[in-house]
Design a protein around this motif. Structure first.
Motif, PDB file in Angstrom:
ATOM      1  N   TRP A   3      19.352  29.488 -39.527  1.00 37.17           N
ATOM      2  CA  TRP A   3      17.924  29.420 -39.794  1.00 37.17           C
ATOM      3  C   TRP A   3      17.191  28.508 -38.796  1.00 37.17           C
ATOM      4  N   SER A   4      17.871  27.982 -37.809  1.00 34.33           N
ATOM      5  CA  SER A   4      17.257  26.994 -36.926  1.00 34.33           C
ATOM      6  C   SER A   4      16.021  27.535 -36.208  1.00 34.33           C
ATOM      7  N   ASN A   5      16.018  28.820 -35.878  1.00 32.65           N
ATOM      8  CA  ASN A   5      14.872  29.406 -35.172  1.00 32.65           C
ATOM      9  C   ASN A   5      13.973  30.230 -36.089  1.00 32.65           C
ATOM     10  N   ASP A   7      11.152  30.607 -39.293  1.00 28.77           N
ATOM     11  CA  ASP A   7      10.024  29.911 -39.904  1.00 28.77           C
ATOM     12  C   ASP A   7      10.069  29.967 -41.423  1.00 28.77           C
ATOM     13  N   LYS A  31      10.568  24.428 -43.743  1.00 29.97           N
ATOM     14  CA  LYS A  31      10.451  25.883 -43.751  1.00 29.97           C
ATOM     15  C   LYS A  31       9.441  26.337 -44.812  1.00 29.97           C
ATOM     16  N   GLU A  71      12.413  38.859 -37.388  1.00 35.56           N
ATOM     17  CA  GLU A  71      12.895  37.889 -36.403  1.00 35.56           C
ATOM     18  C   GLU A  71      12.622  36.460 -36.822  1.00 35.56           C
ATOM     19  N   ARG A  72      11.773  36.272 -37.820  1.00 39.50           N
ATOM     20  CA  ARG A  72      11.378  34.911 -38.225  1.00 39.50           C
ATOM     21  C   ARG A  72      11.722  34.593 -39.676  1.00 39.50           C
TER      22      ARG A  72
END
Length: 457
Positions: A3-5, A7, A31, A71-72
């Motif tokens: 989940w680092s990248n 939102d 987050k 992607e987020r």
């Protein structure tokens, strides 16, 4: 981390006790978190107050725009959610990363110095006690709990400065195999979840697979009498209420206020004057498991004793709702025959001269079917039984399995089978002097109304 990248995270089954702890954790990591659950509860209400939007209709149109970019956004779901769930399938069909709760927990847990608490019974109380001890020490901890700590009002401990992570290692669906602990606790390995494991031998093998995942130079602490197969490189220690040859055991155990006072014998020292201010001999045993871990981590006897003296317990774990001179009401999560027997034994030991009335809500058709005779034997410890319908949770009905089937097996003269609508009226009519409620379904919704009636009486 996965989940680092990202939102945002969307939780399907957000109000579950394990799911909600993870949701709270990700909010602390900055987050954006939202989710779905089937019904509104006090826990979902609290999550909403903490900034987590939760939706109670399974409609994909309710998913906010912030969670529609694959992607987020990461999607986390609980195995209790049916495969035909509309929101779950919306995410799957559009290429989102969709993972089970256990996978997400493993991603967090395995980055730190993990302490995994496993067992078919006792893991919530042990992990909460242990988190409380660590929190009151210089080590600190982060903890993901399967119950609400009465000390904090939460199922999550956060300490960014600490590398220690305490988590319940859940055997259901073999979820604990996502965890690689530095220290593992195993409190019990009784037959359960036979819809998953099919036999007691397979349950044992599941626990042994979990134990084999203990990290190099790691430690196993288990209840005395369990005999799992343990790889040779893992140190192992045992605990027991009585001196049976265990590495950690209680001595000079005496009632003290609502709880107990005792001394703990360890492999290399004596820890005197432990005062546990909560009901139940079960909790003495649970405390010994937490003490063993704390001692192995080098926490001083003084800190251990101080922490346990201030431990207030866990909601729905031997949870005293009303204590008056003439009336007592205790609520407990017990939903397995072994748990029920242990819980009722503790209650009867504390109040040997009281007439004991119990309300039990069976949890799952499969568990009721698999352990019907054992449930009957445990419930026969009551003087009066009020039996509710089966709470199905994730299951469809099984032909021939019902509360009536269980009711007919119970050899009690004073028993009754009631619907949800009848329950409060029957409690008032029975007017019990000592009442317990037991179950893992939605029986908790009746705890406050029953307690309120008791207090008014």
């Amino acid at each position: 981390m996965i989940w680092s990248n990202l939102d945002s995270l969307y939780f399907i089954g957000a109000g579950g006790i394990g799911m909600s702890a993870l949701a709270r954790y990700f909010v602390s990591q900055g987050k954006v978190v939202a989710g779905y659950d089937r019904v509104s509860t006090p826990l979902t209400d609290q999550l909403t107050r903490e900034g987590i939007d939760i939706y109670f209709e399974d409609r994909s149109v309710l998913i906010p725009d912030a969670f529609r970019n694959p992607e987020r956004t990461l999607v986390i779901y609980t195995p209790a959610v049916p495969e035909k769930h509309q929101q779950l399938n919306y995410f799957r069909k559009r290429g989102f990363r969709v993972i089970k709760r256990a996978v997400a927990l493993g991603e967090v847990f395995n980055t730190g110095r993990g302490i995994g608490v496993a067992g078919t019974h006792g893991k919530t109380s042990i992990s909460t006690m242990l988190a409380h001890i660590l929190h009151n020490s210089t080590l600190g901890c982060n903890a993901f709990l399967g119950g609400i700590s009465k000390n904090t009002g939460s199922n999550l401990y956060l300490d960014p400065a600490s590398k220690f992570i305490v988590a319940e290692a859940d055997e259901y669906d073999r979820s604990f195999l996502t965890l690689f602990p530095e220290i593992a606790v195993v409190s019990s390995m009784d037959a359960d979840h036979l819809d998953i494991y099919h036999s007691e031998e397979n349950i044992r093998k599941g626990f042994e697979s979990y134990i084999a995942q203990i990290r190099e130079k790691g430690k196993l602490i288990h209840k005395y009498g369990l005999t799992p197969e343990v790889p040779g490189h893992i140190e192992q220690y045992t605990y027991s209420i009585e001196d049976k040859g265990a590495d950690y055991y209680a001595r000079d155990l005496k009632p003290h206020g609502l709880g107990y006072r005792f001394t703990v014998v360890t492999p290399d020292m004596i820890i005197p004057e432990i005062q546990l201010a909560i009901f139940g001999m079960l909790n003495v045993e649970n405390a010994l498991a937490g003490i063993a871990v704390a001692h192995q981590l080098g926490i001083t006897p003084e800190v251990i004793a101080m922490a346990l003296s201030t431990f207030q317990g866990v909601k729905r774990r031997f949870d005293v709702q009303v204590q008056q001179e003439e009336r007592i009401y205790i609520d407990d999560y017990a939903h397995h025959p072994v748990e029920i027997k242990a819980f009722l034994s503790s209650v009867k030991a504390l109040f040997p001269d009281r007439k004991l009335t119990g309300i039990f809500q069976p949890h799952l058709y499969s568990r009721t079917r698999d352990f019907a005779d054992a449930f009957a034997g445990s419930l026969e410890m009551l003087d009066v039984l009020i039996l509710m319908d089966i709470y199905p949770a994730r299951e469809e009905a099984i032909p021939g399995v019902s509360a009536s089937m269980l009711f007919d097996r119970i050899r009690l003269k004073d028993k009754m089978l009631v619907s949800r609508e009848q329950l409060l009226r029957v409690v008032r009519e029975q007017d019990p002097e000592l009442l317990v409620t037991m179950g893992a379904g939605d029986i908790d919704k009746f705890v406050e109304p029953i307690g309120e009636w008791f207090r008014k009486r």
